[in-house]
Design an enzyme around this catalytic site. Structure first.
Site, mmCIF file in Angstrom:
data_model
loop_
_atom_site.group_PDB
_atom_site.id
_atom_site.type_symbol
_atom_site.label_atom_id
_atom_site.label_comp_id
_atom_site.label_asym_id
_atom_site.label_seq_id
_atom_site.Cartn_x
_atom_site.Cartn_y
_atom_site.Cartn_z
ATOM 1 N N MET A 124 0.860 -1.188 0.000
ATOM 2 C CA MET A 124 0.000 0.000 0.000
ATOM 3 C C MET A 124 0.894 1.234 0.000
ATOM 4 S SD MET A 124 -2.770 1.218 2.897
ATOM 5 C CE MET A 124 -1.598 1.139 4.243
ATOM 6 N N ASN A 125 0.477 2.312 -0.705
ATOM 7 C CA ASN A 125 1.139 3.598 -0.485
ATOM 8 C C ASN A 125 0.114 4.698 -0.251
ATOM 9 O OD1 ASN A 125 1.575 2.857 -3.498
ATOM 10 N ND2 ASN A 125 2.041 5.021 -3.609
ATOM 11 N N ASP A 126 0.100 5.768 -0.998
ATOM 12 C CA ASP A 126 -0.637 6.985 -0.631
ATOM 13 C C ASP A 126 -2.116 6.745 -0.278
ATOM 14 O OD1 ASP A 126 1.621 7.492 -2.142
ATOM 15 O OD2 ASP A 126 0.630 8.804 -3.564
ATOM 16 N N TRP A 150 5.824 -2.149 -4.695
ATOM 17 C CA TRP A 150 5.079 -1.194 -5.510
ATOM 18 C C TRP A 150 4.960 -1.693 -6.947
ATOM 19 C CZ3 TRP A 150 5.930 2.027 -9.769
ATOM 20 C CH2 TRP A 150 5.005 3.066 -9.935
ATOM 21 N N TRP A 185 -3.096 6.092 -10.303
ATOM 22 C CA TRP A 185 -2.323 6.739 -9.244
ATOM 23 C C TRP A 185 -3.193 7.684 -8.427
ATOM 24 C CZ3 TRP A 185 2.922 7.981 -12.150
ATOM 25 C CH2 TRP A 185 3.569 6.755 -12.410
ATOM 26 N N ARG A 249 0.935 15.266 -11.777
ATOM 27 C CA ARG A 249 0.120 14.245 -11.099
ATOM 28 C C ARG A 249 -0.494 14.720 -9.781
ATOM 29 N NH1 ARG A 249 5.429 12.396 -11.216
ATOM 30 N NH2 ARG A 249 6.472 12.213 -9.201
ATOM 31 N N ASP A 250 -1.465 13.912 -9.341
ATOM 32 C CA ASP A 250 -2.082 13.988 -8.020
ATOM 33 C C ASP A 250 -3.018 15.193 -7.854
ATOM 34 O OD1 ASP A 250 -0.335 11.845 -7.712
ATOM 35 O OD2 ASP A 250 1.173 13.023 -6.666
ATOM 36 N N GLU A 304 4.736 16.382 -5.382
ATOM 37 C CA GLU A 304 3.721 15.333 -5.474
ATOM 38 C C GLU A 304 2.625 15.633 -4.451
ATOM 39 O OE1 GLU A 304 5.810 11.264 -6.772
ATOM 40 O OE2 GLU A 304 6.179 11.729 -4.694
ATOM 41 N N ASP A 337 9.267 15.085 -3.961
ATOM 42 C CA ASP A 337 9.730 13.842 -4.577
ATOM 43 C C ASP A 337 11.232 13.625 -4.326
ATOM 44 O OD1 ASP A 337 9.474 11.578 -6.068
ATOM 45 O OD2 ASP A 337 9.586 12.582 -8.003
#
Ligand code: DQQ
Length: 637
Positions: A124-126, A150, A185, A249-250, A304, A337
Site C-alpha cells: 500500500m502507499n498513498d 510497488w 495513481w 500528477r495527483d 507530489e 519527490d
C-alpha cells in the site's frame, strides 16, 4: 446482494473494454500473433521516441494501443517507481535481495498493527480520495493487489463508521484502460452540492504519460460506493506542452472560485522549481488552465500530492475546502519527490490573482515546516462535514528490505487520522492531533504522578504489556546547579548526547535489558546566542538488532510558549509509534523493527539523560484495544 468475484473490475466497463470484447478469452490465431508482435515493436519504438523526446512538448498518442501494458522497468540499482517518474517506493539503501534479519513469522506477525489501517496483505502507499458520505468514511489507497512491492497500482477501498474500525471493500479502480494501464495513481474526491461524487486521479498511460482521469459512482444511492464508472472521455487533462509528461500528477479536491466555477491544483516542476498549477472547470470534463502558478518554490523539485485547504484563525472547527475570506488562512502542502518529505506552509490565498502567498517567505513550502518529522509521506486531508473537522491521512512506508516485505507479505501502514487546526497561540504552525475516536479503544489507565527522574537514570513504568498504548506525559525540569552550560545540539546526535538540561522523555518498545529501545524525548538547548529552544526527537538508532533497516534520528524544534509545560502524546501500536509534542505542533512518526522488545517483552520507561536537572514526570497511560478491521460481509448485503 453483490458478490463480485475478486478478479473482476467493480465499475462499469467501458464499451471498448477488452473484457467486454472477449479479447482476453479468445485463443490467438497466428496472424493475430504477428499483429501483436508488430504492435509491440511499434509500441516500443513509440516508447523510445517518447523517452528521447523528454523535455519537449508531450503529446498523447492519437491511436492508443488499448491492450498494451508498458514495460515496468526496474533495475537493481534503482528503486521501484523511479523509471515511471514517481518517488522511490522502496528503501533505497537497503534495496537488495537480503533479509535485514533472521526474522521469524512470529516477529513479522507482531509488526502488524492493531489499530492502524493496513490492508490484509500486499503493498500500500498513498491515501486517496478520503471522504465522508451517508454515514460512512471512505478511504481509498494506492495498492498492489498482487505483491508486497510497488507496482500494478490499483485503488484499494475500505469504509468505516468512525475512522477506527474498517471494513475492506472490493477494489475501486483497476488500471485496465489505456489512460491508466500503467497505474491508477493518486487522486482526490470532491462532493458536489447536488450529492454527486467526483474523483479525479492520475493515470499513467500506455506511453508513460501522466494524465488526469475522471471517475464517479455508478450508483449514488449505494452508501458503500462499490462500483465506479470511468468517464468515457478520459483523460480529462493531459500535461500542458511546457511540462514534462512524467511531472503532472495527483489532483486535489476541488474548491469553488469567486465565479462559481470549480478549481483544483496539480503538482509539477519546472527545472528544479516545484510548482502548483490551477485548473478551472464547470463540469469536471472540460478544463481551463489558469494563468501563472498558485505557488512556486525554486530548488524544491517535483511536488507530489499537493494539498490545499483553508484553516480558521480562531475557532476549533475545520473548514470546507471552498471556504475563504476574513479570519481564514490557507495551508499549502507538497510532498517533495526529491527528499520524500511532506512540507507545508501557512499563507493567504487570493483567488482573483490565482496566487497563494506564504506568511513567512523564510518558512515557504519545502524550505520550512514539515507535517511530520518522522517516516511519513504523500499525506492528504479532507473536510469531514459530519463533525466539522479537517482530517489528515498520511502514508508510513517501510524501511526494511524488499526481501523482508516479500517474506512478510505486506508493506506500509496509514497513520491514525489526525485533526488539523491552525495554532492561534503561535500563529506560525498547524496542530495535528489523533481523531477523538481513537479514545474509544482505551481500556484501562495507569497514572504516575510527579515521578522524579534523576540525571542519568531510567525508571520502569510497570503497566503490563506495552505494545498498544496511548500515553500522555508532562515534564517539569528542576535545575540542580546554578546555571546550565551553553550548548547548540538538536536531535541530530540522538538521546545519548547529554547536556545540562536534556535530553529526557520516554523509552518505548524497550526490552528489560535495554538491548532495544526507542527514546521519544525533549532536548532543550540554551544556545550561545542566548536563545532557548526545545527540540522534540525520536532516536531509532537502538530500536532494532536488525542491521538493514533505517535507524535514524528524527525531530525538530517545537515551540514552547511562556507558562507552558512540556507535554507529549505518544501512540504505540506494535511497530508504529506516532508522537505529538505541545498539542501537535511537532509530530514524529516512527516505523521500527524490534526483534526482542516485542509481545510480552515490550516495556515502557522514563529516562533522563541530562547532567544537571531532575525531571518530574506526570503520566497517564491507557492500554488500547485492537480495532476491528476485516472484509465487509458482502454476502449479507
Ligand atoms: N504515489 C503515486 C503518485 C504519487 C506518488 C503513485 C507519491 O501519484 O505522486 O503510486 O507517493
Amino acid at each position: 446482494m453483490d458478490t463480485n468475484p475478486s478478479n473482476a473490475p467493480h465499475y462499469t466497463l467501458l464499451p471498448d473494454h477488452p473484457l467486454l470484447a472477449g479479447q482476453l478469452a479468445r485463443p490467438r490465431r497466428p496472424l493475430k500473433g504477428f499483429a501483436v508482435i508488430l504492435a509491440s515493436v511499434i509500441f516500443l519504438l513509440l516508447l523510445v521516441a517518447l523517452i528521447s523526446n523528454q523535455g519537449q512538448e508531450p503529446t498523447l498518442p492519437s491511436l492508443p494501443n488499448k491492450d498494451a501494458r508498458p514495460l515496468q522497468s526496474f533495475s537493481k540499482s534503482e528503486p521501484r517507481g523511479v523509471a515511471q517518474g514517481v518517488s522511490a517506493k522502496s528503501n533505497p539503501s537497503f534495496f537488495n535481495d537480503k533479509l535485514s534479519y533472521n526474522w521469524t513469522n512470529a516477529m513479522f506477525s507482531w509488526q502488524r498493527t492493531a489499530y492502524h489501517f493496513q490492508p490484509q496483505k500486499n503493498w500500500m502507499n498513498d491515501p486517496d480520495a478520503p471522504l465522508y458520505r451517508l454515514g460512512w468514511y471512505h478511504l481509498f489507497y494506492q495498492y498492489n493487489p498482487d505483491s508486497a512491492v510497488w507496482g500494478n497500482i490499483t485503488w484499494g477501498h475500505a469504509v468505516s463508521r468512525d475512522l477506527i474500525h474498517w471494513l475492506y471493500l472490493p477494489l475501486a479502480l483497476i488500471p485496465d484502460s489505456w489512460f491508466d494501464i500503467a497505474g491508477a495513481w493518486t487522486g482526490s474526491a470532491t462532493l458536489l452540492p447536488d450529492g454527486q461524487v467526483v474523483i479525479l486521479y492520475t493515470g499513467d498511460t500506455n506511453n508513460s504519460v501522466q494524465v488526469q482521469n475522471l471517475a464517479y459512482p455508478a450508483n449514488l444511492s449505494d452508501p458503500l460506493l462499490l462500483h465506479w464508472v470511468k468517464y468515457s472521455g478520459n483523460p480529462v487533462l493531459i500535461p500542458p506542452t511546457w511540462l514534462a509528461p512524467k511531472d503532472f500528477r495527483d489532483p486535489t479536491t476541488a474548491w469553488v472560485g469567486p465565479d462559481g466555477k470549480w478549481r483544483l491544483t496539480i503538482g509539477s516542476k519546472v527545472n528544479k522549481t516545484g510548482i502548483a498549477i490551477v485548473y478551472q472547470t464547470s463540469d469536471f470534463t472540460k478544463y481551463e488552465l489558469l494563468e501563472g502558478f498558485l505557488h512556486a518554490v525554486p530548488g524544491t523539485g517535483m511536488w507530489e500530492c499537493v494539498d490545499f485547504y483553508p484553516v480558521a484563525v480562531n475557532g476549533s472547527l475545520g473548514l470546507d475546502t471552498s471556504a475563504n475570506g476574513p479570519g481564514i488562512k490557507h495551508v499549502l502542502k507538497a510532498s517533495l519527490d526529491d527528499t520524500k518529505k511532506d512540507h507545508y506552509a501557512l499563507g493567504t490565498y487570493d483567488p482573483i490573482s490565482n496566487k497563494w502567498t506564504p506568511d513567512n517567505p523564510k518558512m515557504d513550502v519545502g524550505i520550512g515546516l514539515r507535517l511530520d518529522y518522522g517516516w511519513y509521506y504523500a499525506s492528504k486531508t479532507f473536510f469531514d462535514q459530519n463533525k466539522q473537522r479537517r482530517i489528515l491521512w498520511g502514508w508510513i512506508n517501510e524501511t526494511d528490505t524488499e526481501s523482508d516485505d516479500l517474506q512478510k507479505g505486506w508493506a506500509s501502514v496509514q497513520t491514525i487520522p489526525r485533526t488539523v487546526l491552525y495554532d492561534n497561540k503561535t500563529g506560525a504552525n498547524i496542530l495535528q492531533w489523533p481523531v477523538e475516536e481513537v479514545e474509544s479503544l482505551r481500556v484501562n489507565s495507569t497514572e504516575f504522578e510527579e515521578v522524579i527522574v534523576e540525571p542519568g537514570t531510567v525508571v520502569p513504568l510497570h503497566i503490563g504489556t506495552a505494545t498498544q498504548l496511548d500515553i500522555f506525559a508532562e515534564f517539569e525540569v528542576e535545575l540542580l546547579g546554578s546555571e546550565a552550560v551553553e550548548d547548540n545540539s538538536s536531535c541530530s546526535d540522538g538521546a545519548v548526547d547529554r547536556s545540562t538540561v536534556g535530553p529526557f522523555g520516554l523509552l518505548v518498545l524497550a526490552d528489560d535489558s535495554l538491548s532495544e529501545l526507542t527514546p521519544i524525548y525533549f532536548r532543550p538547548t540554551n544556545a550561545s546566542d542566548g536563545s532557548l529552544k526545545t527540540y522534540f526527537c525520536a532516536d531509532e538508532s537502538r530500536s532494532s538488532l536488525a542491521n538493514d533497516v533505517f535507524k535514524k534520528y528524527y525531530g525538530n524544534e517545537v515551540p514552547v510558549l511562556d507558562g507552558e509545560t512540556l507535554s507529549m502524546r505518544v501512540l504505540v501500536d506494535h511497530s508504529i509509534v506516532e508522537s505529538f509534542a505541545q498539542g501537535g505542533r511537532t509530530v514524529i512518526t516512527s516505523r521500527i523493527y524490534p526483534t526482542k522488545a516485542i509481545y510480552g517483552a515490550a516495556r515502557l520507561f522514563l529516562f533522563n539523560n541530562a547532567t544537571g536537572v531532575n525531571v518530574k514526570a506526570t503520566i497517564k497511560i491507557w492500554q488500547l484495544k485492537s480495532a476491528n478491521i476485516h472484509p465487509y460481509p458482502l454476502d449479507q448485503l
